[in-house]
Write a protein that holds these residues in place. Structure first.
Motif, mmCIF file in Angstrom:
data_model
loop_
_atom_site.group_PDB
_atom_site.id
_atom_site.type_symbol
_atom_site.label_atom_id
_atom_site.label_comp_id
_atom_site.label_asym_id
_atom_site.label_seq_id
_atom_site.Cartn_x
_atom_site.Cartn_y
_atom_site.Cartn_z
ATOM 1 N N THR A 67 -52.656 26.090 -45.263
ATOM 2 C CA THR A 67 -52.190 27.232 -44.484
ATOM 3 C C THR A 67 -52.883 27.313 -43.126
ATOM 4 O O THR A 67 -52.237 27.647 -42.128
ATOM 5 C CB THR A 67 -52.390 28.538 -45.276
ATOM 6 N N PRO A 68 -54.190 26.999 -43.038
ATOM 7 C CA PRO A 68 -54.806 26.978 -41.702
ATOM 8 C C PRO A 68 -54.124 25.998 -40.748
ATOM 9 O O PRO A 68 -54.009 26.297 -39.556
ATOM 10 C CB PRO A 68 -56.253 26.560 -42.001
ATOM 11 N N GLU A 69 -53.660 24.840 -41.241
ATOM 12 C CA GLU A 69 -52.926 23.934 -40.359
ATOM 13 C C GLU A 69 -51.667 24.618 -39.827
ATOM 14 O O GLU A 69 -51.328 24.488 -38.641
ATOM 15 C CB GLU A 69 -52.535 22.648 -41.075
ATOM 16 N N THR A 70 -50.970 25.353 -40.678
ATOM 17 C CA THR A 70 -49.769 26.055 -40.227
ATOM 18 C C THR A 70 -50.106 27.073 -39.155
ATOM 19 O O THR A 70 -49.382 27.198 -38.162
ATOM 20 C CB THR A 70 -49.076 26.732 -41.419
ATOM 21 N N ARG A 71 -51.205 27.795 -39.306
ATOM 22 C CA ARG A 71 -51.628 28.739 -38.262
ATOM 23 C C ARG A 71 -51.853 28.009 -36.937
ATOM 24 O O ARG A 71 -51.486 28.501 -35.864
ATOM 25 C CB ARG A 71 -52.907 29.466 -38.673
ATOM 26 N N GLU A 72 -52.473 26.827 -37.015
ATOM 27 C CA GLU A 72 -52.731 26.051 -35.800
ATOM 28 C C GLU A 72 -51.425 25.594 -35.155
ATOM 29 O O GLU A 72 -51.298 25.631 -33.916
ATOM 30 C CB GLU A 72 -53.607 24.851 -36.151
ATOM 31 N N LEU A 73 -50.451 25.186 -35.943
ATOM 32 C CA LEU A 73 -49.162 24.756 -35.397
ATOM 33 C C LEU A 73 -48.437 25.927 -34.741
ATOM 34 O O LEU A 73 -47.809 25.775 -33.684
ATOM 35 C CB LEU A 73 -48.303 24.141 -36.495
ATOM 36 N N LEU A 74 -48.511 27.093 -35.351
ATOM 37 C CA LEU A 74 -47.871 28.278 -34.772
ATOM 38 C C LEU A 74 -48.536 28.664 -33.452
ATOM 39 O O LEU A 74 -47.850 29.014 -32.475
ATOM 40 C CB LEU A 74 -47.926 29.439 -35.762
ATOM 41 N N ALA A 75 -49.859 28.593 -33.407
ATOM 42 C CA ALA A 75 -50.564 28.901 -32.161
ATOM 43 C C ALA A 75 -50.210 27.889 -31.081
ATOM 44 O O ALA A 75 -50.066 28.247 -29.902
ATOM 45 C CB ALA A 75 -52.073 28.916 -32.403
ATOM 46 N N LEU A 76 -50.035 26.634 -31.465
ATOM 47 C CA LEU A 76 -49.636 25.607 -30.505
ATOM 48 C C LEU A 76 -48.228 25.877 -29.972
ATOM 49 O O LEU A 76 -47.969 25.729 -28.773
ATOM 50 C CB LEU A 76 -49.699 24.235 -31.174
ATOM 51 N N ALA A 77 -47.315 26.282 -30.854
ATOM 52 C CA ALA A 77 -45.950 26.601 -30.424
ATOM 53 C C ALA A 77 -45.942 27.768 -29.450
ATOM 54 O O ALA A 77 -45.121 27.811 -28.523
ATOM 55 C CB ALA A 77 -45.080 26.919 -31.639
ATOM 56 N N GLU A 78 -46.840 28.699 -29.639
ATOM 57 C CA GLU A 78 -46.929 29.837 -28.734
ATOM 58 C C GLU A 78 -47.318 29.401 -27.323
ATOM 59 O O GLU A 78 -46.879 29.991 -26.329
ATOM 60 C CB GLU A 78 -47.967 30.837 -29.259
ATOM 61 N N LYS A 79 -48.093 28.321 -27.238
ATOM 62 C CA LYS A 79 -48.589 27.869 -25.935
ATOM 63 C C LYS A 79 -47.715 26.802 -25.287
ATOM 64 O O LYS A 79 -47.689 26.690 -24.060
ATOM 65 C CB LYS A 79 -50.006 27.301 -26.090
ATOM 66 N N ASP A 80 -47.038 25.996 -26.080
ATOM 67 C CA ASP A 80 -46.349 24.829 -25.539
ATOM 68 C C ASP A 80 -44.840 25.023 -25.580
ATOM 69 O O ASP A 80 -44.248 25.134 -26.656
ATOM 70 C CB ASP A 80 -46.719 23.568 -26.335
ATOM 71 N N PRO A 81 -44.174 25.034 -24.430
ATOM 72 C CA PRO A 81 -42.735 25.329 -24.400
ATOM 73 C C PRO A 81 -41.864 24.239 -25.016
ATOM 74 O O PRO A 81 -40.685 24.493 -25.269
ATOM 75 C CB PRO A 81 -42.439 25.483 -22.906
ATOM 76 N N LEU A 82 -42.415 23.052 -25.243
ATOM 77 C CA LEU A 82 -41.609 21.998 -25.864
ATOM 78 C C LEU A 82 -41.284 22.332 -27.318
ATOM 79 O O LEU A 82 -40.210 22.006 -27.819
ATOM 80 C CB LEU A 82 -42.345 20.661 -25.791
ATOM 81 N N ILE A 83 -42.203 22.994 -28.006
ATOM 82 C CA ILE A 83 -42.047 23.273 -29.435
ATOM 83 C C ILE A 83 -41.220 24.537 -29.617
ATOM 84 O O ILE A 83 -41.620 25.627 -29.214
ATOM 85 C CB ILE A 83 -43.415 23.419 -30.118
ATOM 86 N N GLY A 84 -40.063 24.382 -30.252
ATOM 87 C CA GLY A 84 -39.172 25.508 -30.451
ATOM 88 C C GLY A 84 -39.236 26.122 -31.831
ATOM 89 O O GLY A 84 -38.752 27.231 -32.049
ATOM 90 N N ALA A 85 -39.837 25.399 -32.787
ATOM 91 C CA ALA A 85 -39.909 25.907 -34.155
ATOM 92 C C ALA A 85 -40.994 25.155 -34.901
ATOM 93 O O ALA A 85 -41.359 24.027 -34.549
ATOM 94 C CB ALA A 85 -38.569 25.751 -34.868
ATOM 95 N N VAL A 86 -41.484 25.795 -35.960
ATOM 96 C CA VAL A 86 -42.514 25.207 -36.815
ATOM 97 C C VAL A 86 -42.030 25.226 -38.261
ATOM 98 O O VAL A 86 -41.501 26.236 -38.743
ATOM 99 C CB VAL A 86 -43.841 25.993 -36.705
ATOM 100 N N VAL A 87 -42.192 24.096 -38.931
ATOM 101 C CA VAL A 87 -42.026 24.009 -40.382
ATOM 102 C C VAL A 87 -43.432 23.976 -40.961
ATOM 103 O O VAL A 87 -44.162 22.996 -40.789
ATOM 104 C CB VAL A 87 -41.243 22.753 -40.800
ATOM 105 N N GLY A 88 -43.826 25.049 -41.598
ATOM 106 C CA GLY A 88 -45.190 25.174 -42.077
ATOM 107 C C GLY A 88 -45.320 24.971 -43.568
ATOM 108 O O GLY A 88 -44.391 24.497 -44.247
ATOM 109 N N TRP A 89 -46.482 25.327 -44.085
ATOM 110 C CA TRP A 89 -46.756 25.190 -45.517
ATOM 111 C C TRP A 89 -47.352 26.483 -46.032
ATOM 112 O O TRP A 89 -48.166 27.137 -45.368
ATOM 113 C CB TRP A 89 -47.733 24.046 -45.783
ATOM 114 N N ALA A 90 -46.916 26.848 -47.226
ATOM 115 C CA ALA A 90 -47.532 27.927 -47.989
ATOM 116 C C ALA A 90 -47.465 27.516 -49.450
ATOM 117 O O ALA A 90 -46.548 26.792 -49.854
ATOM 118 C CB ALA A 90 -46.813 29.257 -47.767
#
Length: 295
Positions: A67-90
Motif C-alpha cells: 500500500t505504501p507503494e500505491t501512495r507513492e504512485l498517487l503522489a507521483l501522479a499528482e505531480k507529473d502531468p504525463l500520468i493520468g491514472a494509477v492502478v494500485g494495490w490493496a
C-alpha cells in the motif's frame, strides 16, 4: 469515446530501488532493468510516433504488494502531468479493504486511483479470486466505482472467467492478454478461454506484454499476429487498449520496437478502430483527461 489525436500507454511501471526494493528484479534475466525508472525515463525512450500519434497520457501500475507503494504512485501522479491514472494495490483479503481504499482516495493524488490489481499470477490457489475474503474485497472495489486489473497466466483463465460471471458490475481489464504462450505458438487453449472471458461485456483487454512472452531476441511481428487476430476477434477494437509494459518490455526490444510492431498489427484497421486501441478504450476505461504530448 475520446476523439483526440493522442496516444495512451495503458500499462507501465516506475520504481526507485534506493527507496523501495523490487525483489522480483533479483531473478535472473532482469539485469537490464535492474535500475531506477521514472516518468522522465519513459519520456526519453518513448520517442517513436505510433500511427502518427505521440504519447500524451499513461496509466502507471503497481509492482509489489505494498500500500505504501500505491501512495507513492498517487503522489507521483499528482505531480507529473504525463500520468493520468494509477492502478494500485490493496489487500483484498483484509476485512478493511474498503477503509484502505477510502484512505488512499482521500490522500495526496487519491483522485488518480482508478483501479486496483493483485499479482494473481503468483498465487498457487486455482480459485484465489473466488476466496470469500477476496470477493468481499472486490465488492469494496466495485462499490467505490473502481476497476480491477486481472493479472493471470494462461492456465488461470477459469478463475478470471468465474470472476466476470460473479461480478458483472465490476469493470475488468485483462493485463497482457492473459500471457499467451507466444514462444511455442500453442495458442488454441488460450484462445478458447479468451473468447469465454471476452463474452462478458464489462471485460477489456490490454495489448501489452506480448513480446516478453515471445523469444526475447528473435520475435517477429509474424509471431504476434495470431495473438492480435484472436484479440481483435474476441474483444473488438473498442475493448482493446495499447500498453507498453515498460520498462519490462526493454527485455525484449523496448518501447519503440513494440510501438512499431503494434503499428504494423494495426495496418488495415480503420481510423476509428485505431483511435479506440491507441487512446479511446483506455481513456474511457480509466477516465483519463487530455494530456500534452511528450517532447
Amino acid at each position: 469515446m475520446s476523439d483526440r489525436l493522442g496516444l495512451v500507454d495503458s500499462h507501465h511501471h516506475v520504481w526507485n530501488l534506493d527507496h523501495r526494493p523490487q525483489p522480483w528484479l533479483d531473478e535472473p534475466g532482469h539485469e537490464p532493468i535492474r535500475r531506477n525508472h521514472g516518468p522522465d525515463d519513459l519520456r526519453a525512450v518513448a520517442t517513436r510516433p505510433l500511427a502518427g500519434r505521440r504519447l500524451t497520457s499513461t496509466v502507471v501500475v503497481q509492482c509489489v504488494t505494498s500500500t505504501p507503494e500505491t501512495r507513492e504512485l498517487l503522489a507521483l501522479a499528482e505531480k507529473d502531468p504525463l500520468i493520468g491514472a494509477v492502478v494500485g494495490w490493496a489487500d483484498l483479503t483484509s476485512a478493511g479493504t474498503g477503509d484502505v481504499l477510502d484512505e488512499l482516495r482521500s490522500g495526496t493524488g487519491g483522485r488518480y486511483l482508478r483501479a486496483v490489481r493483485h499479482l494473481v499470477q503468483g498465487e498457487s490457489d486455482p480459485e484465489w479470486l473466488q476466496q470469500p475474503s477476496v470477493e468481499r474485497g472486490l465488492r469494496a472495489v466495485a462499490e467505490r466505482g473502481l476497476a480491477y486489473d486481472v493479472l493471470i497466466r494462461s492456465h488461470q483463465f477459469p478463475q478470471a472467467i468465474r470472476l466476470a460471471e460473479r461480478f458483472p458490475e465490476l469493470p475488468l481489464v485483462l493485463d497482457h492478454a492473459g500471457k499467451p504462450p507466444v514462444r511455442n505458438g500453442e495458442l488454441d487453449d488460450w484462445e478458447r478461454q479468451l473468447k469465454r472471458l471476452a463474452g462478458h461485456p464489462q471485460v477489456h483487454c490490454k495489448v501489452s506484454g506480448l513480446i516478453t512472452e515471445a523469444d526475447h531476441g528473435k520475435w517477429t511481428v509474424a509471431d504476434l499476429r495470431p495473438v492480435w487476430d484472436a484479440l481483435l476477434t474476441a474483444f473488438g477494437p473498442d475493448r482493446l487498449m495499447f500498453g507498453s509494459d515498460w520498462p519490462v518490455c526493454v527485455l525484449a526490444g523496448g518501447w519503440n520496437r513494440w510501438a512499431a510492431a503494434v503499428e504494423e498489427l494495426l495496418d488495415g484497421c480503420s481510423a476509428d478502430e485505431t483511435e479506440a486501441v491507441l487512446a479511446g478504450a483506455a481513456t474511457d476505461f480509466y477516465h483519463l483527461k487530455e494530456g500534452t504530448p511528450c517532447s
